[in-house]
Each structure stands twice: as structure tokens, then as C-alpha cells.
Design an enzyme around this catalytic site. Structure first.
Site, PDB file in Angstrom:
ATOM      1  CG  ASP A  17      -1.875  -0.997   1.308  1.00 43.10           C
ATOM      2  OD1 ASP A  17      -2.308  -1.532   0.019  1.00 43.10           O
ATOM      3  OD2 ASP A  17      -2.393  -1.654   2.167  1.00 43.10           O
ATOM      4  CE  LYS A  18       1.757   4.384   3.652  1.00 39.58           C
ATOM      5  NZ  LYS A  18       1.325   5.851   3.588  1.00 39.58           N
ATOM      6  CD  GLU A  56     -10.389  10.869 -12.269  1.00 40.32           C
ATOM      7  OE1 GLU A  56     -10.176  11.088 -10.892  1.00 40.32           O
ATOM      8  OE2 GLU A  56     -10.651   9.734 -12.504  1.00 40.32           O
ATOM      9  CG  ASP A 235      -1.138  -8.951   1.215  1.00 33.78           C
ATOM     10  OD1 ASP A 235      -2.190  -9.582   1.197  1.00 33.78           O
ATOM     11  OD2 ASP A 235      -0.355  -9.133   1.848  1.00 33.78           O
ATOM     12  CB  ALA A 236      -3.235  -6.340  -4.789  1.00 31.63           C
ATOM     13  NE  ARG A 241      -5.388  -1.927   0.702  1.00 26.70           N
ATOM     14  CZ  ARG A 241      -5.425  -2.931  -0.165  1.00 26.70           C
ATOM     15  NH1 ARG A 241      -6.488  -3.533  -0.600  1.00 26.70           N
ATOM     16  NH2 ARG A 241      -4.304  -3.772  -0.276  1.00 26.70           N
ATOM     17  CE  LYS A 242      -1.464  -0.698   5.685  1.00 20.57           C
ATOM     18  NZ  LYS A 242      -2.332  -1.384   4.987  1.00 20.57           N
ATOM     19  CE  LYS A 262      -7.779  12.110  -2.197  1.00 15.86           C
ATOM     20  NZ  LYS A 262      -8.642  11.682  -1.086  1.00 15.86           N
ATOM     21  CE  LYS A 266      -8.068  16.917  -6.602  1.00 13.43           C
ATOM     22  NZ  LYS A 266      -7.403  17.403  -7.647  1.00 13.43           N
ATOM     23  CG  ASP A 268     -10.434  14.100   1.382  1.00 17.28           C
ATOM     24  OD1 ASP A 268     -11.088  14.403   2.155  1.00 17.28           O
ATOM     25  OD2 ASP A 268     -10.516  13.567   0.360  1.00 17.28           O
TER      26      ASP A 268
END
Length: 392
Positions: A17-18, A56, A235-236, A241-242, A262, A266, A268
Site C-alpha cells: 500500500d505504501k 484525473e 498482497d496487492a 489504504r493506510k 491528491k 483537495k 482531504d
């Protein structure tokens, strides 16, 4: 006397994930290098032998995305197909479209790039104003990567995790009760060597002796016995996801929005950085021992729809009064946040491993004499203003 135990985890730069986060932020930085006004929402999937980059993006920059993916993988240490992915030979698929012009209409006038709520948190229990469990969890995986890169432990491979359980007494860290380290490794190293080496070279140099008693602390080192298959082969990995590893290890709330890939329009990302900046300065000013700040936005609207502060009963004055002071000292409009924290510069790739908070601000040259400042939201540069507003 109140006693509790709180646990946080972190992961290495080679965790799948990282890996995805670092690729997404590498794309973002490359776009910002030549076009500071780039609008980027970049997502990455990594799996055995392949990386897929989608999203995008509206930018004048011309970026070699496959080359960037390969460079990122090789820098992490994925340079051998036996590890599940090799940056030199893996497949790379890039599918990038333009950002919606309807979003741009609101953002171009200074509004937020989306609705949502973001949280910032700070505590005085560590020097970097981070909770102790996530502070030490990050330090452990950073050390794990260090002993891999410098060949102190040459059998360590890129993927790995840490977990730290801290006992609190009356709200203050008292001791580290349990440490979990799982590290990917070469197939020819035995479990006893892994355990002894990780305790000696990783755990004992990182956890302070006043918090760690090796005789009473529980160590779980590669508790399943073997960890040979790891990284994107095990793992994919997916961008975003972290989110708890990226923030406060669960000590404090999260609005749900991920950071990596991002651009700063954004909220977030940018508002979460601003909320941390404000919370850190409030605690550094001595106004509270713990502080959580929530900001909420509506898409296309510049001013936050709400600002909420919770000091968990540690504030020198009521939270409402602290919120009034924060609103006077900090401007939480997205455009103001971006300008104050210099978020249109290529500073994001280093944030994509070992947490976005609790890091040391750093000036760095990038190209053509340009200087950028990493982790600008980790400065305690508004302490005097807060103390003035609160008459501290």
C-alpha cells in the site's frame, strides 16, 4: 489511578500500500515541478509484476509516468523479480483523464475541492507532539528500512510492519508493553537469527530504555514463522489504504479521506495538514496537553462550514474560547492554507512513507535554484500569536 494500553501500527516503504502511495505522490510532485497549478487525483494499484496508474489530472506538465513508476520501485528496493516486482522489468499501465471542469469552477475561485471533514491532532507526550504508540511504530519501521539499505541486516527485504502497545498511567506513557515486528526476509535465514537481530539492531536502538524493559516487554518477531513472500507479490497494494498509519495511529479521529496522489486543492489533504498545524501550535503554546481540531467544508465554498476543538479536559480554558483564538490566528480557507504552507511545490513524495505528521521540517533544493520546504505544517510558528490571543 487510571491505567490503559493503546496500540498503533506502521509499515515500511516496501509495504504494497505504501508503494502505491509513493508512486501516486511521485506523479503529483512531477506534475507540480513544471506546473504548480496542476490538478491531480492519482491512484495506483501494484500487484505481482505490474503497476497500474489511473486518475484525473489537469496539468501543463509532460511526465514520463512509466519511468517514474520504475524509478520509485527501484529506489524502494524492488530491483529483483524474486521480490515479486522489479522496477526495471515490470509492466506499467497508465490511464489518466482530465479533471471534471465542474469541480474546477468552484476550486478556481478559492473554494474547497470537495466536501468532507478533516481532523488534526497533537499531544505533548512526545517531543514531536505525536502520540507515543505511532511515534515509536514509525521509528521502528524507519530503522528496519535503514538496516536493509545500509546492509547491517542484508537478509531484510523491503516489506515490513511494526506495532507498539504503550501502557498509559493517568494519561501519560509509562512503558512499552508489546512490540510486534514482521519483516520480509531472504529464504535462507532462520527464525532465531531474525528474532535476535531485530531485537538487537531495530528495537533496542529505537525504544528509550526508560520505556522499555527487555525482560518484561513481549516481543513478537515474525510471529507466523516465515515472511519470504511479500510486497506486491504477497498482497496487492492500493493508494490510500493506510490512512491511520498516515495520521495518528488511531489516537484521534479521521475524516476518511486519504492523502497521497491528491494536489492541495483537495481539502482531504490540505485541510488535514492545516488542522494538524493548528493543533500542534495550540499544544506547543501550553494551552492544552491534547488537542483535536475538526474542519468541515462544502465543495466550492471557501470558508469552513464548521470548526470544532476538543482538548479532552486538558485545556487551560474552555474549548469554545480556544476555538475563537484559533479562528483569529489561522485562516482555514483552502487558498490561504495552500499559500501559507507552500503546498503548490513538489514536497509530497517524502510524506508517502512513515507518516505525514511528526516529521522534521526541512528545506530542500529541487531544480533551477528553487527551494521547497518539506513538512511546513510541522512548525510551531504560531505559538506567540496564540499566547497573545489567550493572554497566556
Amino acid at each position: 489511578m487510571s491505567q490503559t494500553i493503546f496500540t498503533s501500527e506502521s509499515v515500511t516503504e516496501g509495504h504494497p500500500d505504501k508503494v502505491a502511495d509513493q508512486i501516486s505522490d511521485a506523479v503529483l510532485d512531477a506534475m507540480l515541478m513544471d506546473d504548480p497549478g496542476s490538478r491531480v487525483a492519482c491512484e495506483t494499484l501494484v500487484t505481482t509484476g505490474m503497476a497500474l496508474v489511473a486518475g484525473e489530472i489537469t496539468s501543463a506538465s509532460q511526465v514520463d509516468v512509466p519511468g517514474l513508476v520504475r524509478e520509485t520501485l527501484l529506489k524502494i528496493g524492488y530491483d529483483n523479480a524474486d521480490y515479486g516486482i522489479d522496477g526495471a522489468t515490470c509492466a506499467v499501465i497508465a490511464t489518466l483523464d482530465k479533471q471534471s471542469p465542474h469541480i474546477a469552477m468552484g476550486v478556481d475561485t478559492g473554494g474547497a475541492g470537495d466536501q468532507g471533514m478533516m481532523f488534526g491532532y497533537a499531544t505533548d507526550e512526545t517531543a514531536d507532539f505525536m502520540p507515543a504508540p505511532i511515534h515509536y511504530a514509525h521509528a521502528l519501521v524507519q530503522r528496519l528500512s535503514e538496516v536493509r539499505h545500509n546492509k547491517t541486516l542484508p537478509w531484510v527485504r523491503p516489506d515490513g510492519k511494526s506495532q507498539v502497545s504503550v501502557a498509559y498511567e493517568n494519561g501519560h506513557p509509562r512503558s512499552v508493553e508489546t512490540v510486534v515486528i514482521s519483516t520480509q526476509h531472504a529464504p535462507d535465514v532462520d527464525n532465531d537469527t531474525i528474532r535476535e537481530s531485530i531485537i538487537r539492531e531495530v528495537i533496542l536502538p529505537v525504544i528509550p530504555s526508560d520505556l522499555l524493559d527487555p525482560d518484561s516487554c513481549t516481543f513478537h518477531i515474525n510471529p507466523t514463522g516465515q515472511f519470504v513472500i511479500g510486497g506486491p507479490h504477497g498482497d496487492a497494494g492500493l493508494t490510500g489504504r493506510k490512512i491511520i498509519v498516515d495520521t495518528y495511529g488511531g489516537m484521534g479521529r479521521h475524516g476518511g479521506g486519504a492523502f497521497s496522489g491528491k494536489d492541495s486543492t483537495k481539502v482531504d489533504r490540505s485541510a488535514a495538514y492545516a488542522a494538524r498545524w493548528a493543533a500542534r501550535n495550540l499544544v506547543a503554546a501550553g494551552a492544552a496537553s491534547r488537542c483535536e481540531i475538526q474542519l468541515a467544508y462544502a465543495i466550492g465554498v471557501a470558508q469552513p462550514v464548521s470548526i470544532h476543538i476538543d482538548t479532552f479536559g486538558t485545556g487551560k480554558m474552555p474549548d469554545e474560547q480556544l476555538a475563537e483564538a484559533i479562528e483569529k490566528v489561522f485562516d482555514f480557507q483552502p487558498r490561504s492554507i495552500i499559500d501559507r504552507l507552500a503546498l503548490r511545490t513538489p514536497i509530497f513524495r517524502p510524506t508517502a512513507a512513515y507518516g505525514h505528521f511528526g516529521r522534521k521540517p526541512e528545506s530542500r533544493g529541487v531544480s533551477e535554484g528553487r527551494t521547497v520546504e518539506l513538512f511546513s505544517w510541522e512548525k510551531s510558528d504560531r505559538v506567540d500569536d496564540i499566547r497573545t490571543e489567550l493572554s497566556l
